[in-house]
Scaffold this active site. Structure first.
Site, PDB file in Angstrom:
ATOM      1  N   TRP A  41       3.002   1.766   7.613  1.00 44.04           N
ATOM      2  CA  TRP A  41       4.322   1.861   8.235  1.00 44.04           C
ATOM      3  C   TRP A  41       4.252   2.520   9.603  1.00 44.04           C
ATOM      4  O   TRP A  41       4.968   2.138  10.529  1.00 44.04           O
ATOM      5  CB  TRP A  41       5.327   2.547   7.305  1.00 44.04           C
ATOM      6  CG  TRP A  41       5.672   1.667   6.151  1.00 44.04           C
ATOM      7  CD1 TRP A  41       5.387   1.891   4.834  1.00 44.04           C
ATOM      8  CD2 TRP A  41       6.332   0.383   6.209  1.00 44.04           C
ATOM      9  NE1 TRP A  41       5.834   0.828   4.076  1.00 44.04           N
ATOM     10  CE2 TRP A  41       6.414  -0.106   4.881  1.00 44.04           C
ATOM     11  CE3 TRP A  41       6.854  -0.394   7.236  1.00 44.04           C
ATOM     12  CZ2 TRP A  41       7.000  -1.331   4.569  1.00 44.04           C
ATOM     13  CZ3 TRP A  41       7.436  -1.624   6.936  1.00 44.04           C
ATOM     14  CH2 TRP A  41       7.502  -2.082   5.602  1.00 44.04           C
ATOM     15  N   ASP A  68      10.296   8.811   9.952  1.00 43.01           N
ATOM     16  CA  ASP A  68      10.661   7.673   9.104  1.00 43.01           C
ATOM     17  C   ASP A  68      10.563   8.143   7.657  1.00 43.01           C
ATOM     18  O   ASP A  68       9.507   8.109   7.056  1.00 43.01           O
ATOM     19  CB  ASP A  68       9.711   6.503   9.367  1.00 43.01           C
ATOM     20  CG  ASP A  68       9.932   5.346   8.388  1.00 43.01           C
ATOM     21  OD1 ASP A  68      10.848   5.427   7.539  1.00 43.01           O
ATOM     22  OD2 ASP A  68       9.180   4.358   8.484  1.00 43.01           O
ATOM     23  N   LYS A 118      14.843   2.633  -1.198  1.00 42.94           N
ATOM     24  CA  LYS A 118      13.839   3.345  -1.983  1.00 42.94           C
ATOM     25  C   LYS A 118      14.452   4.512  -2.730  1.00 42.94           C
ATOM     26  O   LYS A 118      14.417   4.549  -3.945  1.00 42.94           O
ATOM     27  CB  LYS A 118      12.696   3.793  -1.077  1.00 42.94           C
ATOM     28  CG  LYS A 118      11.698   2.664  -0.838  1.00 42.94           C
ATOM     29  CD  LYS A 118      11.442   2.374   0.583  1.00 42.94           C
ATOM     30  CE  LYS A 118      10.637   1.090   0.734  1.00 42.94           C
ATOM     31  NZ  LYS A 118      10.254   0.860   2.128  1.00 42.94           N
TER      32      LYS A 118
HETATM   33  C1  LIG Z   1       9.993   0.314   3.194  1.00 43.83           C
HETATM   34  C2  LIG Z   1       9.653   1.085   4.413  1.00 43.83           C
HETATM   35  C3  LIG Z   1       9.957   0.625   5.700  1.00 43.83           C
HETATM   36  C4  LIG Z   1      10.659  -0.698   5.938  1.00 43.83           C
HETATM   37  O1  LIG Z   1      11.961  -0.601   5.630  1.00 43.83           O
HETATM   38  P1  LIG Z   1      12.998  -1.801   5.888  1.00 43.83           P
HETATM   39  O2  LIG Z   1      14.275  -1.161   5.489  1.00 43.83           O
HETATM   40  O3  LIG Z   1      12.572  -2.934   5.017  1.00 43.83           O
HETATM   41  O4  LIG Z   1      12.931  -2.162   7.323  1.00 43.83           O
HETATM   42  C5  LIG Z   1       9.639   1.410   6.772  1.00 43.83           C
HETATM   43  N1  LIG Z   1       9.026   2.600   6.608  1.00 43.83           N
HETATM   44  C6  LIG Z   1       8.693   3.073   5.398  1.00 43.83           C
HETATM   45  C7  LIG Z   1       8.030   4.401   5.274  1.00 43.83           C
HETATM   46  C8  LIG Z   1       9.003   2.322   4.262  1.00 43.83           C
HETATM   47  O5  LIG Z   1       8.675   2.804   3.044  1.00 43.83           O
END
Ligand SMILES: *Cc1c(COP(=O)(O)O)cnc(C)c1O
Length: 360
Positions: free
Chosen positions: A102, A172, A196
């Protein structure tokens, strides 16, 4: 059919009590004669839902008053672009820490807008560890420092909070937001896709320090400009109303359960039990340095990868689903977010022990 224990990395398991409440309120929300899905986002009913959700999130995370809470769309992936578009403010340089898949995606997107310096990386260890604060080669003049506190695919979580001085720290937090208390005041922006550890897919939460809002790069689309979104209280366009409502139900449930301090305790217990089971066996393995193992995403391999398909099939029979590891890592991955009950983790541990006995 009985509900399974769902170890999906995302979209992921939601708390059963939240789903039941949503079911109960589905056709007629609080006597107003319609579903939340059917309401105007500008009507007083939805406004009350939206405001309550924000107030509850502010309380759960103790978000200071000088931060805006935005309920957005476009996923964390849109934030990969929105962060540079809004934060560069004429500065051509941004710092990134690369701790896995990511991080790399965030860096690739930012490269379209600025010079990105990778100021620390876990690449040499094949992302089984994170660089220490001392190893970070920070630029004191960078527009910001971006990192990924929990790498969902590699199962690597920062055991410390990077310190960047006056450079805004951007996180993030898609896969570990709400898993434990954090000091929001240490961050410039915290963002997370909801699917998540917050609620359903389609909602993205961004917590943005106010002084970072208002200087987007000229030409930034309105939907990517924090100022436009913030001035409109996240209703510049039609927001993802139902996802916002469900996130609000999750926030209320977390408050009832004792908030993020209580969550952190439970999450530590769940993760410890699973890692202990892995480490205590000669059959399962997790490659991540013990001090940066994720509390949320636990990848593990079997001693014999030929047994992977059998493991997955038998686990499914036992009601334990979506355990297949990410294609880039292989093996298994158990995501054990807030909504995964302790009984689910214990059921997985029991199944793993039994499988090892029969096949190890
Ligand atoms: C799942 C995830 C993403 C992507 O998220 P989207 O909402 O599908 O764009 C980005 N960063 C991390 C750490 C993730 O777990």
């Amino acid at each position: 059919m009985a509900r399974t224990f769902n170890f999906s990395a995302g979209p992921a398991v939601l708390p059963e009590e939240v789903l039941l409440q949503a079911q109960e309120e589905m056709l007629d929300w609080h006597g107003c004669g319609m579903s939340v899905m059917e309401m105007s986002h500008r009507g007083k009913e939805f406004m009350s839902i939206a405001e309550q959700a924000e107030a509850d999130l502010r309380e759960l995370m103790a978000i200071p008053d000088n931060y805006k809470v935005l309920f957005l769309q476009g996923g964390a992936s849109s934030q990969f672009a929105m962060v540079p578009l809004n934060l560069l403010r004429g500065n051509p340089n941004a710092d990134y820490i690369n701790t896995g898949a990511w991080s790399k995606k965030a860096i690739a997107e930012a490269k379209k807008f600025c010079e990105t310096s990778v100021v620390g990386t876990g690449e040499e260890s094949r992302f089984t560890t994170v660089p220490s604060q001392e190893e970070l080669d920070l630029n004191p003049n960078a527009a910001y420092l971006h990192f990924t506190p929990n790498e969902t695919i590699g199962g690597v979580e920062f055991p410390y909070l990077p310190e960047a001085g006056d450079v805004p720290l951007i996180a993030d937090m898609s896969s570990n937001i709400l898993s434990r208390p954090v000091d929001v005041s240490k961050y410039g922006i915290i963002y997370a896709g909801a699917q998540k550890n917050i609620g359903p897919a389609g909602l993205t939460v961004a917590i943005v320090r106010e002084d970072l809002i208002g200087e987007a790069v000229p030409g930034t689309p309105a939907m990517f400009d924090y100022k436009v979104l913030s001035d409109a209280d996240s209703m510049y366009n039609t927001p993802p109303t139902y996802a916002w409502y469900l996130a609000g139900l999750v926030f209320q449930m977390l408050k009832r359960k004792g908030g993020l301090v209580a969550m952190a305790e439970i999450n530590q217990r769940k993760a410890k039990a699973l890692y202990d089971a892995i480490d205590g066996s000669g059959f399962y393995a997790n490659p991540v340095d013990v001090n940066c193992r994720s509390l949320m995403n636990v990848p593990f391999t079997l001693a014999n990868a030929d047994l992977d398909a059998t493991f997955l099939a038998e686990a499914k029979e036992a009601g334990l689903v979506t355990l297949k590891g990410h294609r880039s890592v292989g093996g298994m991955r158990a995501s054990i977010y807030n909504a995964m009950p302790e009984e689910g983790v214990q059921a997985l541990i029991d199944f793993m022990a039994d499988f090892e006995k029969r096949n190890g």
